[in-house]
Scaffold this active site. Structure first.
Site: not given
Ligand code: MV4
Length: 646
Positions: A116, A200, A235, A292
C-alpha cells in the site's frame, strides 16, 4: 500466438474465460483439484489435468504442477482468473521463465501494487489524488502522532501490507493513538508478518468507485468507465454497478484520467482496476490498484459491449488496444449481484452442501448469469463460497434494477443456504432504488435487510401439509406400498392418515388434512390453495424425496420423518455435537473425561478459508472425541459426545 490456453482457476470465472477462449478458436485446458474432477470448468474444457488435493495449497496454488500441466497440454498461455495466483508476481515470472504467456500485467507491476505505501508513493509521484495522510518509513509513535495532528482526527491506521479492510483501525483522538497504534502493529504483524503502518484522514462512509483500465504493450492506456462497488459486507462486495450512479461527467472523466495515469505510472499492461474512495463532497482519492480481471467485470462489459477477456487475450499476444478512448461506448446501466453460499441468519457463516435444487433465471435480452455449478453439484468448504453472478442491463438504472429483481425471483437454490433473499431485499430497498449507495449502506439498513427470521407459523405448516399431500414425491415401485407411507398406520387400529413433516429442524405431525379446493400444477410448479374466498399461489418444487415451498421469499425444504425411528435415533445422540459443515479439524481442545463450562471451545474447524469454533452448549463432561486434528469431516459427522446431563 495462443492456440491453447490453460485456465489456472475454477468455478464461474474459469467457465467464463473458457467461453471467450472457445469463441477465439483456442483449445482450452482446465486444471482441477481431486474433488473438482467433475466440476463444470472441467467438463467444459477440451483437456483437463488433475493437480492434487482439495485444499488450494495442494492444487490451485501449486505453481510447478500448473506449469507442468501447461507443458503437458501444449498450452502457450495461462490465464489466472482472479484470486489464487492471479496477483502472484512470482507466478508471473515463472510463466515467463517457462516461455509461457501470463495473461496479466508484468510481474513488476504486480510487485509495485503489492505494498500500500509503495503504491501510494508511486501515485503521489504521478499526481494521482491521495487521502491526506502519512505513509513514510518512520514507524515510531511520535511520527504518527505528528502526522495525525497535521491531518486532523479522526484518522485511520492501515497496515501497509494489508488489504481488503484487514488491519484498519479508526483513531478518534491523540489520547487514543498510542494504544491503537500498538494494537494495530501487533495485528498487522500477526496477519501479514509486517507491522508497518500508514495513517490517513478518515473519510466517513465514502463510496467505493473503481475504474476499469486497459493498457497494451505499446504504451496505450484507456479507461472503460467506472463501477460503484460500495455495497459490501465486511469488505466482500455484494452488489456492483456501472456506471457509478450520479457522477457528474466532469468527475467521471477526471477519475478515468487519474486511473489511466496511475496505470501508466507503473508500466501497466492488460486489464487493471484502480480503486478510489469518493467522499460526500465529490472528492476522490486513490485507494489501491488490482492487477487482475475483477469479479465484477461483467457490468463494464454490459455498458460498453466489449468482451474484456478477449481484450486480455489479444493484448497478451501483442495486439494494440481495440478502441481509442473516444471510441469506448457507454450505453445504459448494469447491475450485478453475487450469489454466495452463506447462512445470512447465522452471521453469514459460509455454507456448503449439495445443490439439491439449482435453477438459474431464464435467459433474455439484458440478462446474464455467470456460474460454475449445475444442480446436484457440491458446494465445497475449501473454496470461495460464490456460486454465481447475476447481471442485468437496462437503458436506465431503474430498468436494470427491476430486471435483476425478476432474475432473483426466478432463481431457485435449495440444499445449500445462500444470500438470495438478502440480495432481493437490497435490490428492492427504496434507498437502493434512489441510488443512495455508499459503504455504510448495509449497516444503515440492517433492520430491513436482515430481519429476524420469521418463525414458521401454523399457516406455513398447514400449507406445507397440503403441499405434501398434493405434490409429495412419488416413491419408486421398489419402495412404494403401505409400509413406505410415513403415516403411522397400524393394523387393527382406526384408519387415519397422519402426516409427519420436518422443516428447518422443526417437526410437525398432522391428523386429517383437508385439501379440498387445493391443487398442485407440476407444469407451472405452483401450489394453489383456496381458503374461503381467498386463493393463494405458492411456487412449489419437488426434488428427490423432499418438497421446496417458497415461503416469505425463502425456499423452505420440507421432508417427511418417521416418528418411531426418531425415538431410537434421539437416544443415540443425546449430547452429541455434529459438524455444522464440511471442513477440516484444525484443533481438538478437549479429551474424554474433561469437565467443560458452557460455551467452552471443544474444537476448531476450518471451512471456506475461515476458522469456526465448536463450543459446548452447556457445562458437562466430555464422554468421547470422534475426530482428530487434520482430519477432513463431512457436515453432520459426530465430533464430540458429552455425558448425559445428570
Ligand atoms: C478508508 C475508509 C475511510 N477513510 N480509508 C476498506 C477496505 C480498503 N480497501 C480501504 N477501506 C476503506 N478505507 C479512509 N481514509 C473506508 C474504507 C472502507 C471501505 C472502502 C471501500 C469499500 C468498502 C469499505 C467498507 C468499510 C471501510
Amino acid at each position: 500466438m495462443i492456440n491453447t490456453l490453460l485456465i489456472a482457476n475454477r468455478g464461474e470465472i474459469a467457465c467464463r474465460i473458457m467461453r471467450t477462449a472457445r469463441e477465439l478458436g483456442m483449445t482450452t485446458v482446465a486444471v482441477h483439484s481431486d474433488i473438482d474432477h467433475q466440476a463444470q470448468h472441467v467438463l467444459q474444457a477440451d483437456l483437463a489435468i488433475g493437480l492434487g488435493g482439495a485444499k488450494p495449497a495442494d492444487s490451485y496454488l501449486l505453481m510447478d504442477r500448473i506449469l507442468a500441466a501447461a507443458h503437458a497440454s501444449g498450452a502457450q498461455a495461462i490465464h489466472p482468473g482472479y484470486g489464487f495466483l492471479s496477483e502472484n508476481a512470482d507466478f508471473a515470472r515463472a510463466c515467463e521463465a517457462h516461455g509461457l504467456i501470463f495473461v496479466g500485467p508484468p510481474a513488476s507491476a504486480i510487485d509495485a501494487m503489492g505494498s500500500k505505501s509503495a503504491a501510494k508513493s508511486l501515485m503521489e509521484q504521478a499526481n494521482v489524488p491521495l487521502v491526506p495522510g502519512y505513509h513514510g518509513e518512520a514507524q515510531d509513535l511520535q511520527a504518527f502522532l505528528d502526522a495525525a495532528a497535521a491531518i486532523g482526527y479522526p484518522v485511520l491506521l492501515k497496515a501497509t501490507a494489508g488489504g481488503g479492510g484487514k488491519g484498519m483501525k479508526i483513531v478518534e483522538s491523540a489520547a487514543a493513538m498510542a494504544e491503537a497504534f500498538a494494537s494495530a502493529q501487533r495485528e498487522a504483524q500477526s496477519a501479514f508478518g509486517d507491522a508497518r503502518m500508514l495513517v490517513e484522514k478518515y473519510l466517513l462512509q465514502p463510496r467505493h468507485v473503481e475504474v476499469q483500465v486497459f493498457c497494451d504493450q505499446q504504451g496505450n492506456g484507456i479507461y472503460l468507465h467506472e463501477r460503484d462497488c460500495s455495497i459490501q459486507r465486511r469488505h466482500q462486495k455484494v452488489v456492483e454497478e456501472a456506471p457509478a450512479p450520479g457522477l457528474p461527467i466532469e468527475l467521471h472523466r477526471a477519475m478515468g484520467a487519474a486511473a489511466v495515469k496511475a496505470a501508466q505510472a507503473i508500466g501497466y499492461v492488460g486489464a487493471g482496476t484502480v480503486e478510489f474512495l469518493l467522499d460526500a463532497r465529490g472528492e476522490f482519492f486513490f485507494m489501491e490498484m488490482n492487477t487482475r480481471l475483477q469479479v465484477e467485470h461483467p457490468v463494464t462489459e454490459a455498458i460498453t459491449g466489449q468482451d474484456l477477456v478477449a481484450w486480455q487475450l489479444r493484448i497478451a499476444q501483442g495486439e494494440q488496444l481495440p478502441l481509442t478512448q473516444q471510441q469506448v461506448p457507454l450505453r445504459g446501466h448494469a447491475i450485478e449481484v453475487r450469489l454466495y453460499a452463506e447462512d445470512t441468519d447465522n452471521d453469514f457463516l459460509p455454507a456448503s452442501g449439495t445443490l439439491e435444487l439449482y435453477r438459474e433465471p431464464a435467459g433474455g435480452a439484458g440478462r446474464r448469469v455467470d456460474s460454475g455449478v449445475v444442480e446436484g453439484d457440491v458446494v465445497s468448504p475449501f473454496y470461495d463460497p460464490m456460486i454465481a453472478k447475476l447481471i442485468a442491463w437496462g437503458e436506465t438504472r431503474e430498468e436494470a434494477r427491476l430486471s435483476l429483481l425478476n432474475m432473483l425471483r426466478e432463481t431457485v437454490v435449495a440444499g445449500v443456504q445462500t444470500n438470495l433473499t438478502f440480495l432481493s431485499r437490497i435490490l428492492a430497498h427504496p434507498a437502493f432504488a434512489q441510488a443512495e449507495v455508499d459503504t455504510g449502506f448495509i449497516p444503515r439498513h440492517a433492520e430491513q435487510l436482515l430481519p429476524a427470521a420469521e418463525p414458521l407459523d401454523d399457516r406455513f405448516w398447514d400449507t406445507a401439509a397440503k403441499a405434501w399431500l398434493l405434490a409429495r414425491p412419488v416413491r419408486s415401485a421398489a419402495t412404494a406400498g403401505p409400509w413406505a407411507e410415513l403415516n403411522s398406520w397400524r393394523a387393527g387400529l382406526p384408519a387415519r392418515s397422519r402426516v409427519h413433516l420436518r422443516c428447518a429442524d422443526l417437526d410437525r405431525s398432522f391428523a386429517a388434512v383437508d385439501v379440498s379446493g387445493c391443487s398442485y400444477d407440476p407444469a407451472t410448479r405452483t401450489l394453489l390453495l383456496t381458503d374461503g374466498q381467498q386463493r393463494c399461489r405458492y411456487p412449489l418444487l419437488v426434488g428427490g424425496q423432499v418438497l421446496y415451498l417458497q415461503w416469505a421469499n425463502t425456499w423452505q425444504r420440507i421432508e417427511p420423518f418417521d416418528p418411531i425411528a426418531e425415538v431410537e435415533h434421539s437416544q443415540q445422540h443425546a449430547g452429541g455435537l455434529q459438524a455444522p459443515m464440511n471442513g477440516s479439524v484444525v484443533r481438538v481442545m478437549v479429551e474424554p473425561g474433561q469437565q467443560v463450562e458452557a460455551g467452552a471451545v471443544l474444537l476448531v474447524l476450518e471451512a471456506m478459508k475461515m476458522e469456526h469454533s465448536i463450543r459446548a452448549a452447556e457445562a458437562g463432561r466430555v464422554k468421547a472425541v470422534f475426530c482428530s486434528e487434520g482430519e477432513l469431516i463431512a457436515e453432520g459427522t459426530l465430533l464430540v459426545e458429552m455425558e448425559d446431563a445428570p
